[in-house]
Design a protein around this motif. Structure first.
Motif, PDB file in Angstrom:
ATOM      1  N   ILE A 167      28.503 -51.583 -19.150  1.00 61.22           N
ATOM      2  CA  ILE A 167      27.892 -52.897 -19.362  1.00 61.22           C
ATOM      3  C   ILE A 167      27.175 -53.359 -18.107  1.00 61.22           C
ATOM      4  N   ILE A 168      26.082 -54.070 -18.354  1.00 67.20           N
ATOM      5  CA  ILE A 168      25.315 -54.667 -17.264  1.00 67.20           C
ATOM      6  C   ILE A 168      25.377 -56.177 -17.495  1.00 67.20           C
ATOM      7  N   PRO A 169      25.868 -56.924 -16.496  1.00 68.13           N
ATOM      8  CA  PRO A 169      26.153 -58.349 -16.738  1.00 68.13           C
ATOM      9  C   PRO A 169      24.941 -59.174 -17.163  1.00 68.13           C
ATOM     10  N   ASP A 170      23.744 -58.834 -16.684  1.00 68.60           N
ATOM     11  CA  ASP A 170      22.551 -59.565 -17.122  1.00 68.60           C
ATOM     12  C   ASP A 170      21.548 -58.581 -17.702  1.00 68.60           C
ATOM     13  N   TYR A 171      21.179 -58.812 -18.951  1.00 63.08           N
ATOM     14  CA  TYR A 171      20.279 -57.912 -19.667  1.00 63.08           C
ATOM     15  C   TYR A 171      18.905 -57.849 -18.991  1.00 63.08           C
ATOM     16  N   GLY A 172      18.565 -58.895 -18.254  1.00 62.14           N
ATOM     17  CA  GLY A 172      17.244 -58.960 -17.619  1.00 62.14           C
ATOM     18  C   GLY A 172      17.192 -58.287 -16.257  1.00 62.14           C
ATOM     19  N   ALA A 173      18.282 -57.650 -15.848  1.00 59.16           N
ATOM     20  CA  ALA A 173      18.295 -57.024 -14.513  1.00 59.16           C
ATOM     21  C   ALA A 173      17.524 -55.695 -14.561  1.00 59.16           C
ATOM     22  N   GLU A 174      16.213 -55.826 -14.506  1.00 59.66           N
ATOM     23  CA  GLU A 174      15.345 -54.644 -14.584  1.00 59.66           C
ATOM     24  C   GLU A 174      14.744 -54.329 -13.219  1.00 59.66           C
ATOM     25  N   CYS A 175      14.460 -53.070 -12.992  1.00 66.36           N
ATOM     26  CA  CYS A 175      13.680 -52.684 -11.811  1.00 66.36           C
ATOM     27  C   CYS A 175      12.235 -52.520 -12.278  1.00 66.36           C
ATOM     28  N   PRO A 176      11.323 -53.384 -11.811  1.00 62.96           N
ATOM     29  CA  PRO A 176       9.934 -53.279 -12.297  1.00 62.96           C
ATOM     30  C   PRO A 176       9.334 -51.888 -12.058  1.00 62.96           C
ATOM     31  N   MET A 177       9.696 -51.257 -10.940  1.00 66.93           N
ATOM     32  CA  MET A 177       9.119 -49.938 -10.677  1.00 66.93           C
ATOM     33  C   MET A 177       9.518 -48.921 -11.749  1.00 66.93           C
ATOM     34  N   ALA A 178      10.745 -49.053 -12.237  1.00 68.23           N
ATOM     35  CA  ALA A 178      11.232 -48.097 -13.238  1.00 68.23           C
ATOM     36  C   ALA A 178      10.458 -48.196 -14.547  1.00 68.23           C
ATOM     37  N   HIS A 179       9.715 -49.292 -14.717  1.00 69.37           N
ATOM     38  CA  HIS A 179       8.933 -49.475 -15.949  1.00 69.37           C
ATOM     39  C   HIS A 179       7.474 -49.056 -15.752  1.00 69.37           C
ATOM     40  N   MET A 180       7.156 -48.480 -14.601  1.00 66.32           N
ATOM     41  CA  MET A 180       5.759 -48.143 -14.300  1.00 66.32           C
ATOM     42  C   MET A 180       5.360 -46.744 -14.758  1.00 66.32           C
ATOM     43  N   LEU A 181       6.327 -45.959 -15.249  1.00 63.22           N
ATOM     44  CA  LEU A 181       5.983 -44.592 -15.674  1.00 63.22           C
ATOM     45  C   LEU A 181       6.619 -44.330 -17.038  1.00 63.22           C
ATOM     46  N   SER A 182       5.755 -44.093 -18.038  1.00 63.01           N
ATOM     47  CA  SER A 182       6.281 -43.870 -19.396  1.00 63.01           C
ATOM     48  C   SER A 182       6.413 -42.377 -19.682  1.00 63.01           C
ATOM     49  N   ALA A 183       7.184 -42.068 -20.715  1.00 65.88           N
ATOM     50  CA  ALA A 183       7.350 -40.670 -21.131  1.00 65.88           C
ATOM     51  C   ALA A 183       5.997 -40.089 -21.526  1.00 65.88           C
ATOM     52  N   ASP A 184       5.152 -40.882 -22.199  1.00 66.12           N
ATOM     53  CA  ASP A 184       3.834 -40.369 -22.625  1.00 66.12           C
ATOM     54  C   ASP A 184       2.956 -40.016 -21.435  1.00 66.12           C
ATOM     55  N   GLU A 185       3.009 -40.829 -20.393  1.00 68.51           N
ATOM     56  CA  GLU A 185       2.210 -40.507 -19.195  1.00 68.51           C
ATOM     57  C   GLU A 185       2.660 -39.179 -18.587  1.00 68.51           C
ATOM     58  N   ILE A 186       3.968 -38.932 -18.625  1.00 71.14           N
ATOM     59  CA  ILE A 186       4.477 -37.669 -18.066  1.00 71.14           C
ATOM     60  C   ILE A 186       4.019 -36.495 -18.940  1.00 71.14           C
ATOM     61  N   LYS A 187       4.096 -36.675 -20.269  1.00 71.12           N
ATOM     62  CA  LYS A 187       3.660 -35.597 -21.180  1.00 71.12           C
ATOM     63  C   LYS A 187       2.183 -35.279 -20.932  1.00 71.12           C
ATOM     64  N   ASP A 188       1.361 -36.315 -20.757  1.00 74.15           N
ATOM     65  CA  ASP A 188      -0.071 -36.096 -20.480  1.00 74.15           C
ATOM     66  C   ASP A 188      -0.261 -35.337 -19.173  1.00 74.15           C
ATOM     67  N   ALA A 189       0.481 -35.743 -18.147  1.00 75.35           N
ATOM     68  CA  ALA A 189       0.347 -35.081 -16.833  1.00 75.35           C
ATOM     69  C   ALA A 189       0.774 -33.616 -16.923  1.00 75.35           C
ATOM     70  N   LYS A 190       1.803 -33.350 -17.733  1.00 77.24           N
ATOM     71  CA  LYS A 190       2.265 -31.955 -17.883  1.00 77.24           C
ATOM     72  C   LYS A 190       1.161 -31.089 -18.498  1.00 77.24           C
ATOM     73  N   LYS A 191       0.386 -31.687 -19.423  1.00 82.61           N
ATOM     74  CA  LYS A 191      -0.720 -30.930 -20.046  1.00 82.61           C
ATOM     75  C   LYS A 191      -1.781 -30.611 -18.996  1.00 82.61           C
ATOM     76  N   ARG A 192      -2.001 -31.567 -18.096  1.00 82.32           N
ATOM     77  CA  ARG A 192      -3.035 -31.368 -17.067  1.00 82.32           C
ATOM     78  C   ARG A 192      -2.564 -30.394 -15.988  1.00 82.32           C
ATOM     79  N   TYR A 193      -1.269 -30.338 -15.746  1.00 82.63           N
ATOM     80  CA  TYR A 193      -0.705 -29.460 -14.695  1.00 82.63           C
ATOM     81  C   TYR A 193       0.408 -28.614 -15.305  1.00 82.63           C
ATOM     82  N   PRO A 194       0.053 -27.626 -16.134  1.00 86.15           N
ATOM     83  CA  PRO A 194       1.093 -26.881 -16.867  1.00 86.15           C
ATOM     84  C   PRO A 194       2.029 -26.083 -15.971  1.00 86.15           C
ATOM     85  N   ASP A 195       1.597 -25.775 -14.746  1.00 86.28           N
ATOM     86  CA  ASP A 195       2.467 -24.967 -13.869  1.00 86.28           C
ATOM     87  C   ASP A 195       3.384 -25.818 -12.988  1.00 86.28           C
TER      88      ASP A 195
END
Ligand code: 13P
Ligand code: SF4
Length: 307
Positions: free
Chosen positions: A78-106
């Protein structure tokens, strides 16, 4: 001396067979009631070793509580406050990583622990600020997709021959971004004998004039072992609180008094008390995401534990 609310929290936690984990940026009153206080890597390792507890109360931000949940699928986190977010952790999405993997397959993908579980599920390995160079060096590929923190990426790039490709193009911590060279010179004039310790999330030009670039846990160990007495601490303000609390013969001077991570302070004592009683807010992840991200986290823990 603990106050009555702190004492009540500890007895409520014991009744539920719980454990309180607190990040180094938690305020003093929360540090005092935490069973364990540490940096991101120390908290990951601690979370991976918890066996005999039913409830983990995580006083930190979202990605840290998620990591504890991934490492403890059978426990309530449990996390005592639901709003305790790290803004940096929200700056990279799974889709952005998938796109980058296509551009740099190795390329292998090394992600900072300051990412959400969906992103971690796309990683080959996770890094923290205390092991990033060692972890990147352990990879087979010459190219490494690395994110989301651009400053940590630059710090790693300087110490490896591998090609570090930053994803996203702009990723940063708003707290560490506040520090500039002038802040260091100003504090150095006031405290000429102090050593300057800077977190790798700080801007590169600030890292460049540091005596040491360290994770928050690295700063604690350094202060403990150093013969020096005064330290200018270039990270979030409550790391200085921890140093001044635990090492009364040393003096920690925050680089900036307003270097405050606001969401880290949302876990107030009142909310911690309430969260133990109601068991809200529980961290919930899909099995698939949890399983995929566990691999990358465990791989990091293995590399970190190997000398
Ligand atoms: P540490 O792992 O060094 O504690 O860093 C975590 C963090 O969020 C820094 O802002
Ligand atoms: Fe995130 Fe920065 Fe706060 Fe650390 S200090 S939790 S990186 S916002």
């Amino acid at each position: 001396m603990l106050n009555s609310l702190q004492k009540e929290i500890i007895s409520l936690k014991n009744e539920k067979n719980g454990i309180i984990l607190g990040h180094n940026y938690q305020p003093e009153k929360v540090q005092e009631i935490s069973d364990f206080v540490g940096d991101s890597l120390e908290l990951c390792i601690k979370a991976s070793e918890i066996e005999d507890k039913d409830l983990i109360i995580f006083c930190g931000v979202d990605f840290m509580a998620e990591t504890a949940a991934i490492l403890n699928p059978d426990k309530k986190i449990i996390i005592p406050d639901y709003g305790a977010e790290c803004p940096m952790a929200h700056m990279l999405s799974a889709d952005e990583i998938k796109d980058a993997k296509k551009r740099y397959p190795d390329a292998n993908v090394a992600l900072y622990v300051n990412t959400l579980a969906e992103a971690k599920a796309e990683a080959d390995i996770i890094v923290t600020s205390s092991n990033a160079v060692k972890v990147v060096e352990s990879l087979d590929s010459d190219q490494v997709l690395f994110g989301p923190d651009n400053n940590l990426a630059s710090y790693v790039a300087k110490q490896t021959d591998k090609e570090i490709i930053s994803i996203p193009e702009v990723g940063y911590c708003y707290v560490h971004k506040m520090f500039n060279v002038g802040d260091v010179t100003f504090k150095k004039e006031k405290y000429p004998d102090a050593e300057v310790l800077i977190h790798p999330e700080a801007n590169v030009e600030v890292q460049d004039i540091a005596d040491f670039v360290l994770s928050t846990g690295g700063m604690i160990s350094h202060v403990k072992d150093s013969k020096n007495r005064e330290f200018i601490i270039g990270t979030e303000i409550d790391l200085s609180t921890r140093i001044n609390r635990e090492f009364p013969d040393k003096i920690a001077i925050p680089l900036l008094d307003d270097g405050i991570c606001k969401t880290m302070k949302l876990n107030s004592l009142d909310k911690i008390r309430k969260s133990i009683i109601t068991e809200e807010f529980q961290v919930k992840l899909s099995d698939e995401i949890a399983k995929k991200s566990l691999k990358a986290i465990e791989r990091m823990i293995d590399v970190s534990k190997n000398k």
